[in-house]
Design a protein around this motif. Structure first.
Motif, PDB file in Angstrom:
ATOM      1  N   LEU A  63       0.781  -1.263   0.054  1.00 29.83           N
ATOM      2  CA  LEU A  63      -0.010   0.232   0.178  1.00 29.83           C
ATOM      3  C   LEU A  63       0.925   1.201   0.058  1.00 29.83           C
ATOM      4  CD1 LEU A  63      -2.484  -1.337   2.689  1.00 29.83           C
ATOM      5  CD2 LEU A  63      -3.124  -0.567   0.178  1.00 29.83           C
ATOM      6  N   GLU A  64       1.883   1.173   0.728  1.00 29.84           N
ATOM      7  CA  GLU A  64       2.871   2.386   0.713  1.00 29.84           C
ATOM      8  C   GLU A  64       3.543   2.549  -0.617  1.00 29.84           C
ATOM      9  OE1 GLU A  64       5.358   4.499   4.162  1.00 29.84           O
ATOM     10  OE2 GLU A  64       5.117   2.125   4.369  1.00 29.84           O
ATOM     11  N   ALA A  65       4.088   1.486  -1.283  1.00 34.43           N
ATOM     12  CA  ALA A  65       4.297   1.562  -2.736  1.00 34.43           C
ATOM     13  C   ALA A  65       3.535   2.036  -3.573  1.00 34.43           C
ATOM     14  CB  ALA A  65       4.965  -0.031  -3.147  1.00 34.43           C
ATOM     15  N   ALA A  66       2.095   1.949  -3.300  1.00 30.46           N
ATOM     16  CA  ALA A  66       1.276   2.447  -4.252  1.00 30.46           C
ATOM     17  C   ALA A  66       0.868   3.823  -3.983  1.00 30.46           C
ATOM     18  CB  ALA A  66      -0.037   1.632  -4.253  1.00 30.46           C
ATOM     19  N   SER A  67       1.642   4.264  -2.818  1.00 32.95           N
ATOM     20  CA  SER A  67       1.216   5.888  -2.406  1.00 32.95           C
ATOM     21  C   SER A  67      -0.142   6.064  -1.806  1.00 32.95           C
ATOM     22  CB  SER A  67       1.395   6.800  -3.515  1.00 32.95           C
ATOM     23  OG  SER A  67       2.657   6.676  -3.820  1.00 32.95           O
ATOM     24  N   LEU A  68      -0.801   4.764  -1.291  1.00 31.93           N
ATOM     25  CA  LEU A  68      -1.995   4.949  -0.801  1.00 31.93           C
ATOM     26  C   LEU A  68      -1.797   5.133   0.991  1.00 31.93           C
ATOM     27  CD1 LEU A  68      -3.939   2.173  -2.490  1.00 31.93           C
ATOM     28  CD2 LEU A  68      -4.140   4.767  -2.594  1.00 31.93           C
ATOM     29  N   ILE A  69      -0.824   4.867   1.506  1.00 34.18           N
ATOM     30  CA  ILE A  69      -0.634   5.030   2.941  1.00 34.18           C
ATOM     31  C   ILE A  69       0.807   5.768   3.100  1.00 34.18           C
ATOM     32  CG2 ILE A  69      -2.409   3.348   3.667  1.00 34.18           C
ATOM     33  CD1 ILE A  69       0.261   1.618   4.378  1.00 34.18           C
ATOM     34  N   ARG A  70       0.986   6.142   4.342  1.00 34.31           N
ATOM     35  CA  ARG A  70       2.484   6.576   4.864  1.00 34.31           C
ATOM     36  C   ARG A  70       2.446   6.405   6.210  1.00 34.31           C
ATOM     37  NH1 ARG A  70       2.002  12.889   2.695  1.00 34.31           N
ATOM     38  NH2 ARG A  70       2.027  12.683   0.417  1.00 34.31           N
ATOM     39  N   THR A  71       3.983   5.997   6.356  1.00 31.07           N
ATOM     40  CA  THR A  71       4.273   5.544   7.639  1.00 31.07           C
ATOM     41  C   THR A  71       5.276   6.589   8.141  1.00 31.07           C
ATOM     42  OG1 THR A  71       3.880   3.200   7.314  1.00 31.07           O
ATOM     43  CG2 THR A  71       5.038   3.890   9.077  1.00 31.07           C
ATOM     44  N   ARG A  72       5.306   7.099   9.240  1.00 33.85           N
ATOM     45  CA  ARG A  72       6.059   8.097   9.949  1.00 33.85           C
ATOM     46  C   ARG A  72       6.451   7.648  11.193  1.00 33.85           C
ATOM     47  NH1 ARG A  72       5.850  10.365   5.232  1.00 33.85           N
ATOM     48  NH2 ARG A  72       5.442  12.517   4.606  1.00 33.85           N
ATOM     49  N   ARG A  73       7.667   7.655  11.593  1.00 32.34           N
ATOM     50  CA  ARG A  73       7.997   7.115  12.946  1.00 32.34           C
ATOM     51  C   ARG A  73       7.416   8.344  13.896  1.00 32.34           C
ATOM     52  NH1 ARG A  73      11.901   4.229  15.780  1.00 32.34           N
ATOM     53  NH2 ARG A  73      12.768   3.523  14.334  1.00 32.34           N
ATOM     54  N   GLY A  74       6.740   7.974  14.781  1.00 31.56           N
ATOM     55  CA  GLY A  74       6.034   8.659  15.825  1.00 31.56           C
ATOM     56  C   GLY A  74       4.629   8.966  15.515  1.00 31.56           C
ATOM     57  N   ALA A  75       4.431   9.008  14.166  1.00 29.49           N
ATOM     58  CA  ALA A  75       2.949   9.330  13.881  1.00 29.49           C
ATOM     59  C   ALA A  75       2.198   8.120  13.438  1.00 29.49           C
ATOM     60  CB  ALA A  75       2.860  10.418  12.511  1.00 29.49           C
ATOM     61  N   GLY A  76       2.724   7.281  13.282  1.00 40.21           N
ATOM     62  CA  GLY A  76       2.002   5.919  12.861  1.00 40.21           C
ATOM     63  C   GLY A  76       1.767   5.921  11.150  1.00 40.21           C
ATOM     64  N   THR A  77       0.761   5.061  10.971  1.00 37.46           N
ATOM     65  CA  THR A  77       0.582   4.848   9.378  1.00 37.46           C
ATOM     66  C   THR A  77      -0.632   5.329   9.275  1.00 37.46           C
ATOM     67  OG1 THR A  77       1.445   2.757   9.564  1.00 37.46           O
ATOM     68  CG2 THR A  77       0.142   3.175   7.764  1.00 37.46           C
ATOM     69  N   ARG A  78      -0.870   6.360   8.296  1.00 34.68           N
ATOM     70  CA  ARG A  78      -1.963   7.141   7.800  1.00 34.68           C
ATOM     71  C   ARG A  78      -2.235   7.062   6.525  1.00 34.68           C
ATOM     72  NH1 ARG A  78      -3.988  10.257  11.902  1.00 34.68           N
ATOM     73  NH2 ARG A  78      -2.446  10.482  13.806  1.00 34.68           N
ATOM     74  N   VAL A  79      -3.639   7.331   6.028  1.00 36.62           N
ATOM     75  CA  VAL A  79      -4.110   7.261   4.550  1.00 36.62           C
ATOM     76  C   VAL A  79      -3.371   8.505   4.139  1.00 36.62           C
ATOM     77  CG1 VAL A  79      -5.876   7.771   3.153  1.00 36.62           C
ATOM     78  CG2 VAL A  79      -6.111   6.251   5.204  1.00 36.62           C
ATOM     79  N   ALA A  80      -2.726   8.323   2.859  1.00 39.20           N
ATOM     80  CA  ALA A  80      -2.049   9.154   2.160  1.00 39.20           C
ATOM     81  C   ALA A  80      -3.097  10.149   1.415  1.00 39.20           C
ATOM     82  CB  ALA A  80      -1.044   8.768   1.405  1.00 39.20           C
ATOM     83  N   PRO A  81      -2.577  11.295   0.834  1.00 35.66           N
ATOM     84  CA  PRO A  81      -3.618  12.002   0.188  1.00 35.66           C
ATOM     85  C   PRO A  81      -3.758  10.978  -1.339  1.00 35.66           C
ATOM     86  CG  PRO A  81      -2.015  13.478   0.743  1.00 35.66           C
ATOM     87  CD  PRO A  81      -1.611  12.193   1.336  1.00 35.66           C
ATOM     88  N   LEU A  82      -4.996  11.124  -1.861  1.00 36.03           N
ATOM     89  CA  LEU A  82      -4.970  10.495  -2.901  1.00 36.03           C
ATOM     90  C   LEU A  82      -4.247  11.073  -4.312  1.00 36.03           C
ATOM     91  CD1 LEU A  82      -8.606   8.787  -2.898  1.00 36.03           C
ATOM     92  CD2 LEU A  82      -6.460   7.832  -2.878  1.00 36.03           C
ATOM     93  N   PRO A  83      -3.704  10.611  -5.431  1.00 32.89           N
ATOM     94  CA  PRO A  83      -2.980  11.437  -6.305  1.00 32.89           C
ATOM     95  C   PRO A  83      -4.243  11.906  -7.112  1.00 32.89           C
ATOM     96  CG  PRO A  83      -2.672   8.970  -6.663  1.00 32.89           C
ATOM     97  CD  PRO A  83      -3.337   9.004  -5.382  1.00 32.89           C
ATOM     98  N   ALA A  84      -3.752  12.851  -7.794  1.00 28.38           N
ATOM     99  CA  ALA A  84      -4.911  13.459  -8.813  1.00 28.38           C
ATOM    100  C   ALA A  84      -5.212  12.438  -9.774  1.00 28.38           C
ATOM    101  CB  ALA A  84      -4.428  14.562  -9.449  1.00 28.38           C
ATOM    102  N   PRO A  85      -6.636  12.399 -10.147  1.00 32.79           N
ATOM    103  CA  PRO A  85      -6.982  11.480 -11.120  1.00 32.79           C
ATOM    104  C   PRO A  85      -6.270  11.688 -12.495  1.00 32.79           C
ATOM    105  CG  PRO A  85      -8.764  12.502 -10.419  1.00 32.79           C
ATOM    106  CD  PRO A  85      -7.840  13.111  -9.677  1.00 32.79           C
ATOM    107  N   THR A  86      -6.028  10.785 -13.386  1.00 31.48           N
ATOM    108  CA  THR A  86      -5.275  11.093 -14.586  1.00 31.48           C
ATOM    109  C   THR A  86      -6.429  11.040 -15.599  1.00 31.48           C
ATOM    110  OG1 THR A  86      -5.157   8.649 -14.967  1.00 31.48           O
ATOM    111  CG2 THR A  86      -3.291   9.898 -14.080  1.00 31.48           C
ATOM    112  N   GLN A  87      -6.167  11.679 -16.865  1.00 31.71           N
ATOM    113  CA  GLN A  87      -7.356  11.904 -17.693  1.00 31.71           C
ATOM    114  C   GLN A  87      -7.626  10.310 -18.257  1.00 31.71           C
ATOM    115  OE1 GLN A  87      -9.350  14.062 -18.299  1.00 31.71           O
ATOM    116  NE2 GLN A  87      -8.239  15.829 -17.573  1.00 31.71           N
ATOM    117  N   THR A  88      -6.776   9.543 -18.581  1.00 28.81           N
ATOM    118  CA  THR A  88      -6.925   8.211 -19.139  1.00 28.81           C
ATOM    119  C   THR A  88      -6.272   7.257 -18.306  1.00 28.81           C
ATOM    120  OG1 THR A  88      -6.654   9.299 -21.284  1.00 28.81           O
ATOM    121  CG2 THR A  88      -6.478   6.998 -21.049  1.00 28.81           C
ATOM    122  N   PRO A  89      -7.171   6.133 -17.803  1.00 25.94           N
ATOM    123  CA  PRO A  89      -6.531   5.115 -16.718  1.00 25.94           C
ATOM    124  C   PRO A  89      -5.478   4.271 -17.683  1.00 25.94           C
ATOM    125  CG  PRO A  89      -8.939   5.094 -16.901  1.00 25.94           C
ATOM    126  CD  PRO A  89      -8.686   6.289 -17.719  1.00 25.94           C
TER     127      PRO A  89
END
Length: 125
Positions: A63-89
């Motif tokens: 999930l982290e590799a897909a940029s869906l979550i971020r893990t930070r020492r002391g802050a835990g694992t949180r949902v990351a901002p979603l990337p802006a949608p691309t025009q063409t999937p």
């Protein structure tokens, strides 16, 4: 994680880490887990699901590799901002997602018509 729970079907042919990854990814990308929401620790989720910590850690890494979550020492694992949608999937990614869904659905015993109906229902939501 205050939202919907993650469940693992040990009888499924889909590996537990992939079940966790897919469920969390779906919750995040549909907005049911909003940006900034804290996920349980690897140990906590593993204990809740009765799995090894390494299984949950692998799901979190993907999930982290897909940029869906971020893990930070002391802050835990949180949902990351979603990337802006691309025009063409990306067609290759769509095909991969579709194959994953069909594989899991067939593992549940669903036939082609039931799978298509589930997709149509999900699109209508």
């Amino acid at each position: 994680m205050n939202g919907p729970a993650v469940h693992v079907d040990t009888a499924s042919p889909v590996p537990p880490y992939e079940q966790i990854r897919a469920q969390l990814a779906a919750l995040i990308t549909t907005g049911r887990m909003p940006e900034g929401e804290r996920l349980p620790t690897v140990r906590q989720l593993a204990a809740d699901l009765g799995l090894a910590a390494g299984t949950v850690a692998r799901a979190y890494r993907e999930l982290e590799a897909a940029s869906l979550i971020r893990t930070r020492r002391g802050a835990g694992t949180r949902v990351a901002p979603l990337p802006a949608p691309t025009q063409t999937p990306d067609p290759a990614k769509l095909a991969e997602l579709a194959l994953r869904f069909v594989t899991e659905a067939r593992g549940l015993g669903a036939d082609g018509e039931t799978v298509q109906r589930a997709v149509r229902d999900a699109l209508d939501e």
